[in-house]
Design a protein around this motif. Structure first.
Motif, PDB file in Angstrom:
ATOM      1  N   UNK A 104       0.903  -1.190  -0.007  1.00 46.13           N
ATOM      2  CA  UNK A 104      -0.138  -0.071   0.041  1.00 46.13           C
ATOM      3  C   UNK A 104       0.869   1.395  -0.024  1.00 46.13           C
ATOM      4  N   UNK A 105       1.844   1.178   0.848  1.00 48.48           N
ATOM      5  CA  UNK A 105       2.741   2.430   0.673  1.00 48.48           C
ATOM      6  C   UNK A 105       3.569   2.806  -0.793  1.00 48.48           C
ATOM      7  N   UNK A 138       2.429   1.929  -3.612  1.00 49.03           N
ATOM      8  CA  UNK A 138       0.871   2.141  -4.549  1.00 49.03           C
ATOM      9  C   UNK A 138       0.583   3.743  -4.256  1.00 49.03           C
ATOM     10  N   UNK A 139       0.441   3.846  -2.760  1.00 52.56           N
ATOM     11  CA  UNK A 139       0.156   5.400  -2.455  1.00 52.56           C
ATOM     12  C   UNK A 139       1.279   6.176  -3.035  1.00 52.56           C
ATOM     13  N   UNK A 140       2.623   5.887  -2.838  1.00 52.81           N
ATOM     14  CA  UNK A 140       3.488   6.806  -3.302  1.00 52.81           C
ATOM     15  C   UNK A 140       3.416   7.157  -4.750  1.00 52.81           C
ATOM     16  N   UNK A 141       3.277   5.903  -5.617  1.00 49.41           N
ATOM     17  CA  UNK A 141       3.122   6.052  -6.865  1.00 49.41           C
ATOM     18  C   UNK A 141       1.844   6.466  -7.689  1.00 49.41           C
ATOM     19  N   UNK A 142       0.856   6.496  -6.842  1.00 48.70           N
ATOM     20  CA  UNK A 142      -0.351   7.230  -7.037  1.00 48.70           C
ATOM     21  C   UNK A 142      -0.721   8.527  -6.534  1.00 48.70           C
ATOM     22  N   UNK A 143       0.321   9.025  -5.991  1.00 41.79           N
ATOM     23  CA  UNK A 143       0.235  10.421  -5.229  1.00 41.79           C
ATOM     24  C   UNK A 143      -0.759  10.612  -4.154  1.00 41.79           C
ATOM     25  N   UNK A 144      -0.989   9.405  -3.536  1.00 34.28           N
ATOM     26  CA  UNK A 144      -1.779   9.393  -2.332  1.00 34.28           C
ATOM     27  C   UNK A 144      -1.099   9.208  -1.016  1.00 34.28           C
ATOM     28  N   UNK A 145       0.136   9.288  -0.991  1.00 32.28           N
ATOM     29  CA  UNK A 145       0.812   9.032   0.139  1.00 32.28           C
ATOM     30  C   UNK A 145       2.287   9.559   0.016  1.00 32.28           C
ATOM     31  N   UNK A 146       2.995   9.695   0.983  1.00 32.41           N
ATOM     32  CA  UNK A 146       4.364  10.045   0.943  1.00 32.41           C
ATOM     33  C   UNK A 146       5.374   8.993   0.424  1.00 32.41           C
ATOM     34  N   UNK A 147       6.577   9.326  -0.088  1.00 29.20           N
ATOM     35  CA  UNK A 147       7.596   8.560  -0.619  1.00 29.20           C
ATOM     36  C   UNK A 147       8.756   8.573  -0.024  1.00 29.20           C
ATOM     37  N   UNK A 148       9.395   7.329   0.300  1.00 28.07           N
ATOM     38  CA  UNK A 148      10.826   7.174   0.885  1.00 28.07           C
ATOM     39  C   UNK A 148      11.551   7.409  -0.196  1.00 28.07           C
ATOM     40  N   UNK A 149      12.991   7.236  -0.108  1.00 29.86           N
ATOM     41  CA  UNK A 149      13.962   7.606  -1.205  1.00 29.86           C
ATOM     42  C   UNK A 149      13.865   6.707  -2.149  1.00 29.86           C
ATOM     43  N   UNK A 150      13.683   5.274  -1.650  1.00 29.35           N
ATOM     44  CA  UNK A 150      13.718   4.288  -2.689  1.00 29.35           C
ATOM     45  C   UNK A 150      12.498   4.366  -3.521  1.00 29.35           C
ATOM     46  N   UNK A 151      11.275   4.578  -3.066  1.00 33.38           N
ATOM     47  CA  UNK A 151      10.164   4.737  -3.821  1.00 33.38           C
ATOM     48  C   UNK A 151      10.288   5.891  -4.821  1.00 33.38           C
ATOM     49  N   UNK A 152      10.671   6.834  -4.154  1.00 37.89           N
ATOM     50  CA  UNK A 152      10.799   8.082  -5.034  1.00 37.89           C
ATOM     51  C   UNK A 152      11.974   7.825  -6.278  1.00 37.89           C
ATOM     52  N   UNK A 153      12.711   7.099  -5.942  1.00 35.54           N
ATOM     53  CA  UNK A 153      13.854   6.558  -7.116  1.00 35.54           C
ATOM     54  C   UNK A 153      12.953   5.925  -8.152  1.00 35.54           C
TER      55      UNK A 153
END
Length: 123
Positions: A42-43, A45-60
């Motif tokens: 979920x974290x 997906x939420x990062x990728x779909x602009x529904x939650x924050x991203x950690x460094x790895x997700x943002x990369x």
């Protein structure tokens, strides 16, 4: 040897050498751990779909998604293709609504996603 053939072959080799791949710094991601943990999945997906924050790895990963979708993962390493394949397979089943949001966000005209999935199918 035919001169045209030599020229075409040389141009092809230069082109192949010029294709650079994405950074391999996250190729070690344990995608099975991500997709098997509902909170982690979920974290991402939420990062990728602009529904939650991203950690460094997700943002990369997220910064490359638009190009990955548009270019059918052409610059992806083998590991990245596998990570993306497993991620898409799991969200399609476990989070179908979020999968549709993901597809709409990164391929709003539905022109590239089928080709992307075909390109990573054997990864």
């Amino acid at each position: 040897m035919n001169m045209k053939f030599v020229i075409v072959l040389s141009a092809f080799l230069v082109f192949c050498a010029a294709v650079e791949l994405y950074s391999t710094e996250n190729d070690h991601l344990d995608i099975e751990a991500v997709v098997s943990d509902p909170t982690t999945l979920k974290a991402f997906l939420d990062c990728f779909n602009d529904k939650g924050s991203c950690d460094e790895q997700m943002a990369d990963f997220k910064k490359d998604i638009p190009e990955v979708v548009m270019e059918n993962c052409a610059k992806c390493t083998k590991a990245q293709k596998h990570i993306l394949k497993r991620f898409l397979e799991e969200i399609k089943v476990k989070k179908p609504d979020d999968y549709q949001v993901f597809k709409q966000k990164y391929d709003p005209q539905d022109k590239n996603f089928a080709a992307l999935e075909a390109a990573i199918a054997n990864s």
